[in-house]
Scaffold this active site. Structure first.
Site, PDB file in Angstrom:
ATOM      1  N   SER A   1       0.884  -1.178   0.000  1.00  0.00           N
ATOM      2  CA  SER A   1       0.000   0.000   0.000  1.00  0.00           C
ATOM      3  C   SER A   1       0.907   1.209   0.000  1.00  0.00           C
ATOM      4  CB  SER A   1      -0.856  -0.002   1.267  1.00  0.00           C
ATOM      5  OG  SER A   1      -1.325   1.285   1.561  1.00  0.00           O
TER       6      SER A   1
ATOM      7  N   LYS B   1      -1.172   4.708   6.737  1.00  0.00           N
ATOM      8  CA  LYS B   1      -1.003   3.279   7.031  1.00  0.00           C
ATOM      9  C   LYS B   1       0.467   2.938   7.250  1.00  0.00           C
ATOM     10  CE  LYS B   1      -4.906   1.078   4.811  1.00  0.00           C
ATOM     11  NZ  LYS B   1      -5.353   0.263   3.688  1.00  0.00           N
TER      12      LYS B   1
ATOM     13  N   ASP C   1      -6.374  -5.264   4.204  1.00  0.00           N
ATOM     14  CA  ASP C   1      -7.635  -4.889   3.585  1.00  0.00           C
ATOM     15  C   ASP C   1      -8.625  -4.688   4.722  1.00  0.00           C
ATOM     16  OD1 ASP C   1      -8.889  -4.421   0.999  1.00  0.00           O
ATOM     17  OD2 ASP C   1     -10.289  -5.960   1.637  1.00  0.00           O
TER      18      ASP C   1
ATOM     19  N   PHE D   1     -10.843   9.060   9.614  1.00  0.00           N
ATOM     20  CA  PHE D   1     -11.111   9.130   8.182  1.00  0.00           C
ATOM     21  C   PHE D   1     -12.278   8.198   7.869  1.00  0.00           C
ATOM     22  CE2 PHE D   1      -9.516   5.015   6.610  1.00  0.00           C
ATOM     23  CZ  PHE D   1      -8.836   4.572   7.725  1.00  0.00           C
TER      24      PHE D   1
HETATM   25  P1  IMP Z   1      -8.592  -0.254   2.234  1.00  0.00           P
HETATM   26  O1  IMP Z   1      -8.354  -1.229   3.326  1.00  0.00           O
HETATM   27  O2  IMP Z   1      -7.480   0.729   2.081  1.00  0.00           O
HETATM   28  O3  IMP Z   1      -9.040  -0.903   0.958  1.00  0.00           O
HETATM   29  O4  IMP Z   1      -9.801   0.690   2.693  1.00  0.00           O
HETATM   30  C1  IMP Z   1     -11.059   0.227   2.956  1.00  0.00           C
HETATM   31  C2  IMP Z   1     -12.076   1.325   3.224  1.00  0.00           C
HETATM   32  O5  IMP Z   1     -12.701   0.975   4.457  1.00  0.00           O
HETATM   33  C3  IMP Z   1     -11.533   2.733   3.431  1.00  0.00           C
HETATM   34  O6  IMP Z   1     -11.584   3.488   2.278  1.00  0.00           O
HETATM   35  C4  IMP Z   1     -12.511   3.302   4.435  1.00  0.00           C
HETATM   36  O7  IMP Z   1     -13.631   3.786   3.757  1.00  0.00           O
HETATM   37  C5  IMP Z   1     -12.948   2.094   5.234  1.00  0.00           C
HETATM   38  N1  IMP Z   1     -12.139   1.972   6.468  1.00  0.00           N
HETATM   39  C6  IMP Z   1     -11.222   1.022   6.769  1.00  0.00           C
HETATM   40  N2  IMP Z   1     -10.683   1.233   7.984  1.00  0.00           N
HETATM   41  C7  IMP Z   1     -11.265   2.351   8.430  1.00  0.00           C
HETATM   42  C8  IMP Z   1     -11.117   3.096   9.642  1.00  0.00           C
HETATM   43  O8  IMP Z   1     -10.305   2.797  10.527  1.00  0.00           O
HETATM   44  N3  IMP Z   1     -11.881   4.195   9.743  1.00  0.00           N
HETATM   45  C9  IMP Z   1     -12.766   4.587   8.798  1.00  0.00           C
HETATM   46  N4  IMP Z   1     -12.944   3.948   7.662  1.00  0.00           N
HETATM   47  C10 IMP Z   1     -12.203   2.824   7.473  1.00  0.00           C
END
Ligand code: IMP
Length: 193
Positions: free
Chosen positions: A7, A12, A67, A149
């Site tokens: 990523s 992150k 993820d 976020f």
């Molecule tokens: P990815 O894991 O980067 O694919 O993100 C997954 C999506 O889940 C993000 O764009 C957020 O919309 C949501 N998400 C994942 N973890 C969080 C968190 O800790 N707070 C708020 N939204 C989250």
């Protein structure tokens, strides 16, 4: 020891580096931008797809991918693995949050149980390991606060009466799904290094 992160999200990278206590290098610094199709049917499958895609290109490294997303049982588990693109591919965090608020309003749900999931996949010469972490709570039909976020302004963690948009960020760092999955990933890393 260093790990390659599948990523390039700055937040992150810092969070993972701090929690794992090892050097974390975003894959882009070595391989440049890659398009990885996340077509798995679970958080775990998508984390594995990302970790494998990078590990195949860097077989001497330890690769970590994550993820994550939020699930609302009253909406049949939505948005789940579609959290990042709930309001459409390329949608902003705000648009996704507004879509979830509209869905709750459509069903007349002012407040309902919800949980965040984080899956972590670690690919190395020792094979592929995965870990998970969850954070339980409730979602409400409005956004409160501007910390965190994604869906944080509408999520109230269990044991609190404020949203993650209002609570101190240190609280989230302690109780988050990602922190819990990373705690376990740390144990795996200690075994395979
Ligand atoms: P990815 O894991 O980067 O694919 O993100 C997954 C999506 O889940 C993000 O764009 C957020 O919309 C949501 N998400 C994942 N973890 C969080 C968190 O800790 N707070 C708020 N939204 C989250």
């Amino acid at each position: 020891m260093r790990v390659i992160l599948a990523s390039s999200n700055k937040g992150k990278i810092q969070e993972i580096q701090k929690l794992l206590g090892v050097e974390v290098v975003p894959y882009k610094d070595i391989l440049g931008e890659l398009e990885i199709v996340e077509d798995g049917e679970s958080f775990k499958e998508n984390a594995i797809i990302k970790a494998k895609a990078i590990y195949e290109r860097l077989p001497d490294e330890i690769v970590i991918a994550d993820d994550s997303g939020i699930s609302v049982p009253a909406l049949g588990g939505e948005p789940g693995i579609y959290s990042a693109r709930y309001a459409g591919v390329g949608a902003s965090d705000k648009e996704n949050l507004q879509k979830l608020i509209s869905k709750l309003k459509e069903k007349g749900l002012e407040r309902t149980p919800a949980y965040y999931t984080a899956a972590i996949a670690i690919a190395s010469g020792s094979g592929i390991y995965t870990t998970h972490g969850w954070m339980w709570g409730e979602v409400i039909d409005e956004a409160r606060g501007d910390k965190g976020f994604g869906y944080d302004p509408m999520f109230i963690p269990e044991g609190y009466d404020k949203t993650l948009g209002e609570l101190d960020e240190d609280v989230k760092k302690r109780i988050s799904h990602r922190a819990k999955a990373l705690e376990l990933a740390k144990v795996v890393l200690e075994k395979i290094k």
